[in-house]
Design a protein around this motif. Structure first.
Motif, PDB file in Angstrom:
ATOM      1  N   PHE A 326       0.849  -1.420   0.090  1.00 54.23           N
ATOM      2  CA  PHE A 326       0.109  -0.080   0.190  1.00 54.23           C
ATOM      3  C   PHE A 326       0.802   1.298   0.066  1.00 54.23           C
ATOM      4  N   GLN A 327       1.853   0.978   0.105  1.00 56.21           N
ATOM      5  CA  GLN A 327       3.011   2.184   0.349  1.00 56.21           C
ATOM      6  C   GLN A 327       2.999   3.238  -0.997  1.00 56.21           C
ATOM      7  N   ASN A 328       2.843   2.647  -2.020  1.00 54.37           N
ATOM      8  CA  ASN A 328       3.068   3.573  -3.118  1.00 54.37           C
ATOM      9  C   ASN A 328       1.472   3.458  -4.218  1.00 54.37           C
ATOM     10  N   SER A 329       0.696   2.902  -3.598  1.00 58.87           N
ATOM     11  CA  SER A 329      -0.783   2.620  -4.235  1.00 58.87           C
ATOM     12  C   SER A 329      -1.388   3.859  -4.339  1.00 58.87           C
ATOM     13  N   PRO A 330      -2.234   3.858  -5.316  1.00 57.97           N
ATOM     14  CA  PRO A 330      -3.281   5.109  -5.424  1.00 57.97           C
ATOM     15  C   PRO A 330      -4.248   5.170  -4.172  1.00 57.97           C
ATOM     16  N   SER A 331      -4.447   6.367  -4.012  1.00 59.84           N
ATOM     17  CA  SER A 331      -5.501   6.674  -2.742  1.00 59.84           C
ATOM     18  C   SER A 331      -6.710   5.851  -2.829  1.00 59.84           C
ATOM     19  N   VAL A 332      -7.486   5.571  -1.830  1.00 56.92           N
ATOM     20  CA  VAL A 332      -8.697   4.775  -1.832  1.00 56.92           C
ATOM     21  C   VAL A 332      -9.229   4.774  -0.450  1.00 56.92           C
ATOM     22  N   PHE A 333     -10.480   5.161  -0.467  1.00 58.07           N
ATOM     23  CA  PHE A 333     -11.249   5.140   0.599  1.00 58.07           C
ATOM     24  C   PHE A 333     -12.549   3.884   0.735  1.00 58.07           C
ATOM     25  N   ASN A 334     -12.563   3.509   1.861  1.00 55.40           N
ATOM     26  CA  ASN A 334     -13.719   2.472   2.351  1.00 55.40           C
ATOM     27  C   ASN A 334     -13.585   1.157   1.313  1.00 55.40           C
ATOM     28  N   ALA A 335     -12.336   0.647   1.286  1.00 51.52           N
ATOM     29  CA  ALA A 335     -12.386  -0.567   0.647  1.00 51.52           C
ATOM     30  C   ALA A 335     -12.369  -1.648   1.527  1.00 51.52           C
ATOM     31  N   PRO A 336     -13.303  -2.685   1.274  1.00 57.82           N
ATOM     32  CA  PRO A 336     -13.846  -3.771   2.253  1.00 57.82           C
ATOM     33  C   PRO A 336     -12.644  -4.777   2.403  1.00 57.82           C
ATOM     34  N   TYR A 337     -12.264  -4.906   3.752  1.00 59.70           N
ATOM     35  CA  TYR A 337     -11.117  -5.927   3.914  1.00 59.70           C
ATOM     36  C   TYR A 337     -11.712  -6.855   5.197  1.00 59.70           C
ATOM     37  N   HIS A 338     -12.298  -8.030   4.982  1.00 52.86           N
ATOM     38  CA  HIS A 338     -12.597  -8.952   5.857  1.00 52.86           C
ATOM     39  C   HIS A 338     -13.923  -8.286   6.537  1.00 52.86           C
ATOM     40  N   THR A 339     -13.707  -7.898   7.963  1.00 47.52           N
ATOM     41  CA  THR A 339     -14.902  -7.673   8.575  1.00 47.52           C
ATOM     42  C   THR A 339     -14.752  -6.120   8.859  1.00 47.52           C
ATOM     43  N   ILE A 340     -13.900  -5.591   8.161  1.00 51.39           N
ATOM     44  CA  ILE A 340     -13.748  -4.170   8.468  1.00 51.39           C
ATOM     45  C   ILE A 340     -13.382  -3.292   6.982  1.00 51.39           C
ATOM     46  N   PHE A 341     -12.919  -2.142   7.231  1.00 52.60           N
ATOM     47  CA  PHE A 341     -12.790  -1.303   5.929  1.00 52.60           C
ATOM     48  C   PHE A 341     -11.472  -0.638   5.989  1.00 52.60           C
ATOM     49  N   ARG A 342     -10.758  -0.398   4.749  1.00 53.16           N
ATOM     50  CA  ARG A 342      -9.498   0.178   4.821  1.00 53.16           C
ATOM     51  C   ARG A 342      -9.481   1.333   3.726  1.00 53.16           C
ATOM     52  N   SER A 343      -8.956   2.285   4.025  1.00 54.36           N
ATOM     53  CA  SER A 343      -8.537   3.424   3.328  1.00 54.36           C
ATOM     54  C   SER A 343      -7.055   4.097   3.182  1.00 54.36           C
ATOM     55  N   ILE A 344      -6.737   4.316   2.244  1.00 51.94           N
ATOM     56  CA  ILE A 344      -5.391   4.733   1.876  1.00 51.94           C
ATOM     57  C   ILE A 344      -5.259   6.152   1.589  1.00 51.94           C
ATOM     58  N   ILE A 345      -4.410   6.744   2.009  1.00 53.75           N
ATOM     59  CA  ILE A 345      -4.366   8.459   1.825  1.00 53.75           C
ATOM     60  C   ILE A 345      -2.817   8.816   1.614  1.00 53.75           C
ATOM     61  N   LYS A 346      -2.200   9.750   0.821  1.00 56.50           N
ATOM     62  CA  LYS A 346      -0.963  10.040   0.719  1.00 56.50           C
ATOM     63  C   LYS A 346      -0.730  10.976   2.245  1.00 56.50           C
ATOM     64  N   GLY A 347       0.388  10.493   2.817  1.00 54.02           N
ATOM     65  CA  GLY A 347       0.946  11.135   4.096  1.00 54.02           C
ATOM     66  C   GLY A 347       2.063  12.085   3.823  1.00 54.02           C
ATOM     67  N   PRO A 348       2.660  12.484   4.855  1.00 59.38           N
ATOM     68  CA  PRO A 348       3.769  13.459   4.765  1.00 59.38           C
ATOM     69  C   PRO A 348       4.908  12.878   4.018  1.00 59.38           C
ATOM     70  N   GLU A 349       5.176  11.524   3.999  1.00 55.53           N
ATOM     71  CA  GLU A 349       6.087  11.024   3.549  1.00 55.53           C
ATOM     72  C   GLU A 349       5.882   9.748   2.515  1.00 55.53           C
ATOM     73  N   LYS A 350       5.048   8.802   2.888  1.00 50.18           N
ATOM     74  CA  LYS A 350       4.380   7.919   2.171  1.00 50.18           C
ATOM     75  C   LYS A 350       2.958   7.557   2.481  1.00 50.18           C
TER      76      LYS A 350
END
Length: 391
Positions: A326-350
């Protein structure tokens, strides 16, 4: 040709000693000029673990030698820590290096803390020296009762008290563990600061060092050992530096030391925001804005931070590769993952990985983006200013 079954035994303290040694393997030193000490610590603990199994398998003389060598390894560590890189190089290249007896005599001269601790608990060091001398008789085979024959054949005419020897060995291991803990404190006094319930609240960052096992020392050495070490002039001066810092509140302490945010005490954490690092300030801003996350992984690092919101996901194992991708993947919100959700967003470094039980709303996503944009911009300015300063 192996030793027969009757040579084997089990120490009554088997579980306690191995559990303690297993815990002591976590001991670490974070001072940049003393990082090498961690290899010595690991080696000494391994020697003590080996000693227990050697003794129980019947190799009693090898076991005593391994215990003694653990102590000598720590003495060498402390000597090199005081002498610096040149001594480490001589040791590593197998050039001249003082024998243990000379090391011990020099340690009191070159390490102030060591000499003061030794002066405050002379009975322990005196008793340990006597125990080492006694073990040397076994290691160097002085007396027929140190031979394997009477251990293997009780009818050979040489009397030995196996139970007495077993008890002496267990005590020698126990005392060596005490020595190891004491020398860990000497080489890294922060470990004693961390072990003190009051002092540790003034230590405003998460160190690599671990709290010294004062419970073991108090149980097996002296109930006053804690106060005796702390009463040294060296430690009083050392600890005073931390007492002049701001004392952390419990909720702030949990963030700094355990990477846990308690949502019921965000006001307390906010009041001590200056004690947080940059990433922790960003997380605090998210939580104060009402973003409900269970785990936050800055830079998609596997450990990350947790919140007091229980996660609906209970993994039984973790893999760093699950986060690395996920370190360099595109941003995404509310991706289902097992019984929860994951969101990826660009941070200060990665990229950052956010885990949450329920999907973020559109307004929450905008709020998250605004907070990250603000901190990313601030981080960029700070990085630029730092680069210009170095120039």
């Amino acid at each position: 040709m192996k030793l027969n079954e009757q040579m084997r035994t089990v120490l009554p303290q088997h579980n306690e000693l191995l559990d303690t040694l297993n815990n002591l393997e976590a001991m670490a030193i974070g001072q940049s000029d003393r990082i090498f000490c961690n290899s010595f610590i690991s080696e000494a603990i391994r020697l003590l673990i080996n000693a227990i199994f050697l003794y129980e398998d019947g190799y009693f003389d090898c076991a005593f030698y391994s215990v003694r060598q653990a102590a000598e390894t720590y003495n060498s560590m402390l000597y090199i820590a005081n002498k610096g890189v040149s001594a480490l190089k001589r040791w590593d290249e197998k050039n001249y290096f003082p024998m243990n007896s000379k090391l011990i005599s020099q340690l009191s001269q070159i390490d102030t803390f060591y000499s003061q601790v030794k002066a405050n608990v002379p009975e322990f060091f005196d008793a340990y020296e006597k125990a080492t001398s006694k073990s040397n008789k076994i290691i160097h085979k002085q007396g027929f009762d140190t031979f394997y024959l009477p251990h293997q054949n009780p009818m050979c005419g040489i009397k030995i008290d196996k139970e007495k020897e077993k008890q002496f060995f267990a005590e020698f291991v126990t005392d060596t563990i005490c020595l190891v803990i004491i020398l860990y404190i000497v080489v890294d006094p922060i470990s004693l600061v961390l072990a003190d319930e009051e002092l540790t609240m003034y230590f405003n960052f998460d160190p690599m060092s671990e709290p010294a096992d004062m419970a073991f020392l108090s149980t097996h050495l002296d109930s006053d050992i804690d106060s005796k070490i702390k009463s040294t002039a060296y430690f009083k001066e050392f600890s005073q530096y931390f007492l002049e810092k701001e004392k952390m509140r419990p909720a702030t302490f949990d963030v700094v030391r355990y990477q846990v945010f308690d949502l019921t005490h965000l006001d307390d954490i906010k009041s001590q925001e200056s004690l947080l690092n940059f990433y922790e300030k960003l997380i605090l801003a998210l939580l104060i804005s009402g973003i409900q996350v269970t785990r936050i992984h800055p830079d998609c690092f596997i450990l990350g931070y947790t919140t007091s919101i229980p996660s609906n996901y209970r993994p039984t194992e973790w893999s760093s590769s699950d986060y690395d991708r996920f370190q360099n993947s595109p941003s995404v919100f509310n991706a289902p993952y097992h019984t929860i959700f994951r969101s990826i967003i660009k941070g200060p470094e990665k990229n950052w990985l956010l885990e949450h039980n329920i999907p973020f709303t559109t307004k929450e996503i905008e709020r998250i983006r605004d907070i990250f944009n603000k901190f990313n911009e601030l981080y960029g300015r700070l990085a630029s200013a730092f680069d210009n300063y170095n120039l």
